[in-house]
Design a protein around this motif. Structure first.
Motif, PDB file in Angstrom:
ATOM      1  N   SER A  61      -1.081  15.330  -1.622  1.00 12.43           N
ATOM      2  CA  SER A  61      -1.299  15.872  -0.729  1.00 12.43           C
ATOM      3  C   SER A  61      -0.184  16.842  -0.018  1.00 12.43           C
ATOM      4  CB  SER A  61      -1.200  15.112   0.917  1.00 12.43           C
ATOM      5  OG  SER A  61      -1.878  15.931   2.013  1.00 12.43           O
ATOM      6  N   MET A  62       1.196  16.682  -0.379  1.00 14.06           N
ATOM      7  CA  MET A  62       2.168  18.126   0.223  1.00 14.06           C
ATOM      8  C   MET A  62       2.281  18.377  -1.077  1.00 14.06           C
ATOM      9  SD  MET A  62       5.268  15.253   0.684  1.00 14.06           S
ATOM     10  CE  MET A  62       6.536  16.298   1.172  1.00 14.06           C
ATOM     11  N   GLU A  63       1.940  18.220  -2.226  1.00  8.37           N
ATOM     12  CA  GLU A  63       1.970  19.194  -3.574  1.00  8.37           C
ATOM     13  C   GLU A  63       1.080  19.946  -3.343  1.00  8.37           C
ATOM     14  OE1 GLU A  63       3.121  17.688  -7.545  1.00  8.37           O
ATOM     15  OE2 GLU A  63       3.514  16.010  -6.515  1.00  8.37           O
ATOM     16  N   LEU A  64      -0.746  19.682  -3.106  1.00  6.59           N
ATOM     17  CA  LEU A  64      -1.572  20.284  -2.814  1.00  6.59           C
ATOM     18  C   LEU A  64      -1.744  21.352  -1.834  1.00  6.59           C
ATOM     19  CD1 LEU A  64      -4.656  17.822  -3.129  1.00  6.59           C
ATOM     20  CD2 LEU A  64      -3.752  19.603  -4.562  1.00  6.59           C
ATOM     21  N   LYS A  65      -1.035  21.186  -0.524  1.00  7.46           N
ATOM     22  CA  LYS A  65      -0.411  22.134   0.340  1.00  7.46           C
ATOM     23  C   LYS A  65       0.482  23.037   0.042  1.00  7.46           C
ATOM     24  CE  LYS A  65       0.662  21.680   5.058  1.00  7.46           C
ATOM     25  NZ  LYS A  65       1.172  21.662   5.797  1.00  7.46           N
ATOM     26  N   GLN A  66       1.521  22.784  -0.888  1.00  2.00           N
ATOM     27  CA  GLN A  66       2.351  23.101  -1.400  1.00  2.00           C
ATOM     28  C   GLN A  66       1.775  24.927  -2.478  1.00  2.00           C
ATOM     29  OE1 GLN A  66       5.479  21.895  -3.815  1.00  2.00           O
ATOM     30  NE2 GLN A  66       6.746  23.763  -3.107  1.00  2.00           N
ATOM     31  N   LEU A 116       0.548  -1.024  -0.070  1.00  2.00           N
ATOM     32  CA  LEU A 116       0.322   0.034   0.022  1.00  2.00           C
ATOM     33  C   LEU A 116       1.223   1.102  -0.674  1.00  2.00           C
ATOM     34  CD1 LEU A 116      -3.001  -1.161   2.404  1.00  2.00           C
ATOM     35  CD2 LEU A 116      -3.337  -0.674  -0.118  1.00  2.00           C
ATOM     36  N   ASN A 117       2.170   1.304   0.744  1.00  2.74           N
ATOM     37  CA  ASN A 117       3.115   2.640   1.136  1.00  2.74           C
ATOM     38  C   ASN A 117       3.761   2.788  -0.771  1.00  2.74           C
ATOM     39  OD1 ASN A 117       4.282   4.560   2.715  1.00  2.74           O
ATOM     40  ND2 ASN A 117       6.032   3.103   1.909  1.00  2.74           N
ATOM     41  N   ARG A 118       4.421   1.620  -1.163  1.00  3.55           N
ATOM     42  CA  ARG A 118       4.391   1.470  -2.581  1.00  3.55           C
ATOM     43  C   ARG A 118       3.851   1.881  -3.640  1.00  3.55           C
ATOM     44  NH1 ARG A 118       6.760   2.036  -6.658  1.00  3.55           N
ATOM     45  NH2 ARG A 118       7.992   1.362  -8.161  1.00  3.55           N
ATOM     46  N   PHE A 119       2.895   1.544  -4.039  1.00  2.06           N
ATOM     47  CA  PHE A 119       1.590   1.476  -4.751  1.00  2.06           C
ATOM     48  C   PHE A 119       0.464   3.110  -4.543  1.00  2.06           C
ATOM     49  CE2 PHE A 119       3.566  -2.311  -5.561  1.00  2.06           C
ATOM     50  CZ  PHE A 119       4.057  -2.219  -6.469  1.00  2.06           C
ATOM     51  N   LEU A 120       0.210   3.294  -3.374  1.00  6.42           N
ATOM     52  CA  LEU A 120      -0.351   4.097  -2.828  1.00  6.42           C
ATOM     53  C   LEU A 120      -0.227   5.141  -2.279  1.00  6.42           C
ATOM     54  CD1 LEU A 120      -4.027   4.254  -3.401  1.00  6.42           C
ATOM     55  CD2 LEU A 120      -4.308   2.909  -1.373  1.00  6.42           C
ATOM     56  N   LEU A 121       0.433   4.964  -1.198  1.00  8.34           N
ATOM     57  CA  LEU A 121       0.240   5.513  -0.093  1.00  8.34           C
ATOM     58  C   LEU A 121       1.434   6.515   0.436  1.00  8.34           C
ATOM     59  CD1 LEU A 121       0.290   3.669   3.960  1.00  8.34           C
ATOM     60  CD2 LEU A 121      -1.859   4.703   2.598  1.00  8.34           C
ATOM     61  N   THR A 122       2.020   6.185  -0.606  1.00 11.57           N
ATOM     62  CA  THR A 122       3.540   7.320  -0.720  1.00 11.57           C
ATOM     63  C   THR A 122       2.810   8.708  -2.135  1.00 11.57           C
ATOM     64  OG1 THR A 122       5.423   5.989  -0.657  1.00 11.57           O
ATOM     65  CG2 THR A 122       5.669   7.957  -2.039  1.00 11.57           C
ATOM     66  N   ARG A 123       2.008   8.008  -3.229  1.00 13.50           N
ATOM     67  CA  ARG A 123       2.192   8.441  -3.742  1.00 13.50           C
ATOM     68  C   ARG A 123       0.449   9.744  -3.609  1.00 13.50           C
ATOM     69  NH1 ARG A 123      -1.146   4.939  -8.842  1.00 13.50           N
ATOM     70  NH2 ARG A 123      -1.440   6.946  -8.759  1.00 13.50           N
ATOM     71  N   VAL A 124      -0.379   8.993  -3.074  1.00  9.12           N
ATOM     72  CA  VAL A 124      -1.358   9.927  -1.602  1.00  9.12           C
ATOM     73  C   VAL A 124      -0.307  11.047  -1.076  1.00  9.12           C
ATOM     74  CG1 VAL A 124      -3.695  10.076  -0.369  1.00  9.12           C
ATOM     75  CG2 VAL A 124      -3.201   7.849  -2.172  1.00  9.12           C
ATOM     76  N   SER A 125       0.472  10.449  -0.120  1.00 11.42           N
ATOM     77  CA  SER A 125       1.140  11.325   0.606  1.00 11.42           C
ATOM     78  C   SER A 125       2.216  12.783   0.101  1.00 11.42           C
ATOM     79  CB  SER A 125       2.715  10.598   1.447  1.00 11.42           C
ATOM     80  OG  SER A 125       2.986  11.471   1.693  1.00 11.42           O
ATOM     81  N   ASN A 126       2.314  11.807  -1.593  1.00 10.20           N
ATOM     82  CA  ASN A 126       2.978  13.765  -3.177  1.00 10.20           C
ATOM     83  C   ASN A 126       1.797  13.971  -3.473  1.00 10.20           C
ATOM     84  OD1 ASN A 126       5.499  12.461  -1.359  1.00 10.20           O
ATOM     85  ND2 ASN A 126       6.053  10.379  -4.176  1.00 10.20           N
TER      86      ASN A 126
END
Length: 782
Positions: free
Chosen positions: A291-296, A279-289
């Motif tokens: 989220s970070m881009e949207l926050k930026q 999940l972290n490899r294929f989903l969570l990392t992408r969701v986190s990225n």
């Protein structure tokens, strides 16, 4: 909580619940199956014990049967031969056939002979003479002869056999019954233990009514107890043969369940880690990225930014990223549209006043020097707009914009449309000759011929120049300065420019602006003063009231009268603050005079149009009266006739609210407006104050006398009180007094005075004055 931790939590809870569910379903089933196997095995062991006991009973029965059909036994019953006893009933016989007792009973149920032997101690067993009686009830039931039985004797539980005694050839009737038995004691139990290899316990049991002969009971997690219940023939005594054994199947199965649990937990942990990794490899990392881009993007407030997206994945998350980018692109387009509507004029596409303000603020922050604002107004545009139409007028504005824009931008400035045919130009500091050259170029471009839809026309421009911060500390102040300078340029002949700084101090526009600027702090600086003018009775010239008049004691310009600054206060929104101050100070002064004994002195206070429109005025009035303990009956509010034309209905509602508080309403300057009679008809007025223009020439002009007498008749018919203003000489006083008994006000009695002077000179002295004194005060100062 971050999404990653939420995922770990959810997966962990899911796997834990899965393990709990599997174990809660599987464990009881497996353990119950093992418990059943242990029970079945125990029952089998009990059946083996039971079968062994029955086997001993069968063996006893066979021995008894052989002896019962022996001819010597038959003869012994008949003749009681001693030889039979000596030869057949020796101790060795009891040892050989393992008997504890033998009884010979004839057909009359009488004892022929009985003998006992203790197999355990290898010695004779003394039987009581009535020992055999225990078998007599059994003899009466012939069916019991063929059964395997247990009987309780005085020597303990015994297994026995009853057989009828016959001849060996079977002829003849039976001569009696042969009873053989064996005591059921430790010796029997040990034989069973030896044969079956089971540790047994034998003891009495009080549960005689138990229907279950084979019983299995779990003692604890590791052991169980099997019990065989033996009940005697009479069903009065019960005995229990029991053994304790390990719950081998249960223990083995429980160990297996524990192993399964361990394996499940291990596999679940591994699976959870694998799932989280995937999940972290294929989903969570992408969701986190994401989220970070949207926050930026949110932090930077940059709607031009876009989500980088995942190049190697084509899934729902990729669709979401594309949707977000499309949304951001749409927002950027809408933002540009809104920004264009908000900051650009839609006709000329020049910046509007809002963007001009932002640019001005930006230049102030980045430039400590002077900033120049040009206020440009087209001369003759109204003529073009009215004669050629609004469409051609709009075209002319576009053309003017196109001509000026290159000049302004060439010097790093900004031009904006202020509204109508007015434009603003923003420039950084320039030398005087450079600035004049720029303005002259603008004016020259504007005055050139325009060809619009086969029409030729001309317009010119007038420019006012304001300089920040010399001509104002804010954009609004500098704009007003430039606006004043522009009107001065128009006044001088148009098609020219004017610097605000070059205007003289007597310039009307400049004076108004300065007054508005100074008026903002007039209350805080304690520059306002109240003056008081008496209102007297025409009959005896007794003081019956006082009008409160406002003065502005300007630190530089001296006393300024209300007609100069009240309109400015109304327009700039300062009237509520000034009006509240006047009302509070006047009522406070009225209460002081009341305490000094002037109880009948009516206080007349002027209120403005903005105060009548202010819905909070009534509440403010109530609070001021309450705070200073002045009776409402001692207060009279004056409204100007010129202020009631905005909405008669709203004015009527306001007056009705005032009159509910027992406060009188006076109509000031009556007769000065065209709607005077309509005001009397529509509004519930208490007092009419006749304008001084009717009084000024009353003794010399018969027309004024006719009009004034007509007003007196109207007010008398309407039962209204009258105050005649502007009494400045004795002739006016005599004429008015001869016409009507009314109230009078004017310089003849006293000019407006500050409170201390009014109290000293008016309230504390006689009102009569000489003609010379009156002449000195004949200048109207209201």
């Amino acid at each position: 909580m971050k999404l990653k931790f939420k995922t770990i939590f959810v997966v962990g809870i899911t796997m834990t619940l899965l393990i709990i569910i599997l174990l809660s379903l599987l464990s009881p089933m497996l353990l119950q199956e093992a418990a059943n196997l242990d029970k079945d095995q125990t029952v089998q062991e009990l059946e083996r014990v039971n079968n062994n006991i029955h086997s001993n009973m069968d063996e006893l029965r066979m021995i008894n049967r052989d002896w019962a059909i022996w001819d010597e036994t038959y003869s012994f019953i008949v003749d009681r031969n001693q030889v039979y006893i000596d030869s057949s009933l020796e101790n060795t016989t009891f040892e050989n056939i393992q008997l504890n007792f033998i009884c010979f009973i004839n057909n009359q149920n009488k004892l022929v002979y009985q003998k006992g032997y203790d197999l355990e101690n290898h010695q004779p067993l003394q039987l009581q003479t009535d020992f055999y009686n225990v078998f007599l009830p059994i003899l009466h039931n012939k069916d019991s002869f063929s059964e395997k039985n247990l009987v309780s004797t005085k020597h303990g539980l015994a297994m026995f056999s009853l057989e009828s005694i016959y001849r060996s050839n079977g002829q003849g009737p039976p001569t009696g019954t042969l009873v053989m038995g064996r005591l059921f004691g430790e010796n029997v139990i040990k034989e069973v233990e030896k044969e079956l290899s089971i540790d047994l316990t034998f003891k009495p049991n009080e549960n005689i009514n138990n229907k279950e002969l084979l019983m299995v009971e779990n003692l604890n997690e590791t052991k169980l107890k099997g019990s065989l219940l033996l009940i005697d023939y009479a069903k009065k005594n019960a005995y229990e043969i029991s053994f304790v054994k390990a719950r081998s199947f249960y223990i083995q199965k429980k160990n297996s369940v524990n192993h399964i649990t361990f394996y499940l937990i291990t596999v679940s942990l591994f699976s959870m880690l694998l799932i989280i990794f995937l999940l972290n490899r294929f989903l969570l990392t992408r969701v986190s990225n994401l989220s970070m881009e949207l926050k930026q993007i949110q932090t930077q407030k940059d709607i031009r930014a876009r989500i980088s997206g995942s190049k190697n994945n084509k899934d729902e998350l990729t669709i979401l990223e594309n949707s977000i980018n499309e949304t951001l692109a749409s927002l950027e387009d809408k933002h540009n549209e809104v920004r264009n509507l908000a900051y650009y004029d839609q006709l000329t596409f020049l910046p509007n006043r809002y963007m001009f303000f932002q640019e001005f603020t930006k230049r102030i922050q980045n430039n400590n020097g002077e900033i120049i604002i040009l206020f440009l107004d087209l001369d003759g545009f109204k003529r073009v707009n009215d004669s050629l139409g609004h469409e051609l007028g709009d075209t002319l504005l576009k053309e003017v914009s196109n001509r000026i824009l290159p000049i302004v931008e060439g010097y790093g400035g900004m031009i904006a449309r202020y509204g109508g045919d007015e434009f603003l130009v923003l420039l950084n500091y320039k030398e005087r000759h450079v600035l004049e050259m720029i303005i002259q170029n603008i004016l020259m471009e504007i005055q050139k011929e325009y060809r619009i839809s086969n029409f030729k026309t001309f317009v010119t421009g007038s420019v006012g120049i304001g300089v920040f911060p010399h001509d104002g500390c804010t954009l609004e102040e500098v704009l007003k300065s430039a606006d004043i300078a522009m009107y001065e340029a128009k006044r001088k002949g148009k098609n020219q420019y004017c610097f605000f700084s070059e205007l003289t101090g007597n310039n009307e526009y400049k004076l108004l602006m300065e007054l508005e600027k100074d008026l903002k702090n007039v209350v805080q600086n304690r520059e306002l003063e109240l003056y008081y003018q008496p209102i007297v009775c025409s009959k005896d010239e007794e003081i019956v009231g006082v009008e409160v008049l406002l003065r502005w004691n300007h630190p530089a310009k001296g006393i300024i009268f209300p007609n100069k600054f009240i309109p400015i206060a109304e327009e700039s929104g300062l009237m509520p603050v000034i009006g509240y101050w006047v009302l509070e100070e006047a009522i406070k002064q009225g209460f002081e005079w009341k305490q000094k004994g002037f109880n009948k002195l009516i206080l007349s206070v002027n209120i403005s149009m903005s105060q009548m429109k202010d819905h909070s005025f009534i509440e403010v009035l109530d609070n001021v009266l309450s705070n200073h303990l002045l009776s409402p009956a001692m207060l009279q509010l004056e409204i100007r006739e010129s202020d009631i034309g905005f909405d008669l209905k709203e004015v009527r509602e306001f007056i009705n609210e005032i009159k509910k508080r027992n406060i009188k309403i006076a109509l000031d300057d009556f007769g000065a407006e065209a709607s005077s009679l309509l005001s009397l008809k529509e509004l519930p007025i208490d007092v009419v104050k006749i304008d001084q223009n009717f009084i000024k020439n009353i003794t010399a002009k018969p027309l004024d006398q006719i009009l004034l007498n007509g007003i007196f008749e109207i007010t008398k018919g309407l039962h209204l009180d009258v105050i005649v203003e502007g009494i400045e000489n004795k002739e006016q006083l005599k004429y008015i007094s001869s016409c009507i008994n009314t109230k009078l006000q004017g310089f003849y009695f006293s000019p407006p005075l500050p409170a201390p002077d009014f109290e000293k000179d008016i309230l504390g002295m006689d009102m009569f004055k000489t003609e010379q004194e009156i002449a000195c005060m004949s200048v109207k100062m209201e």
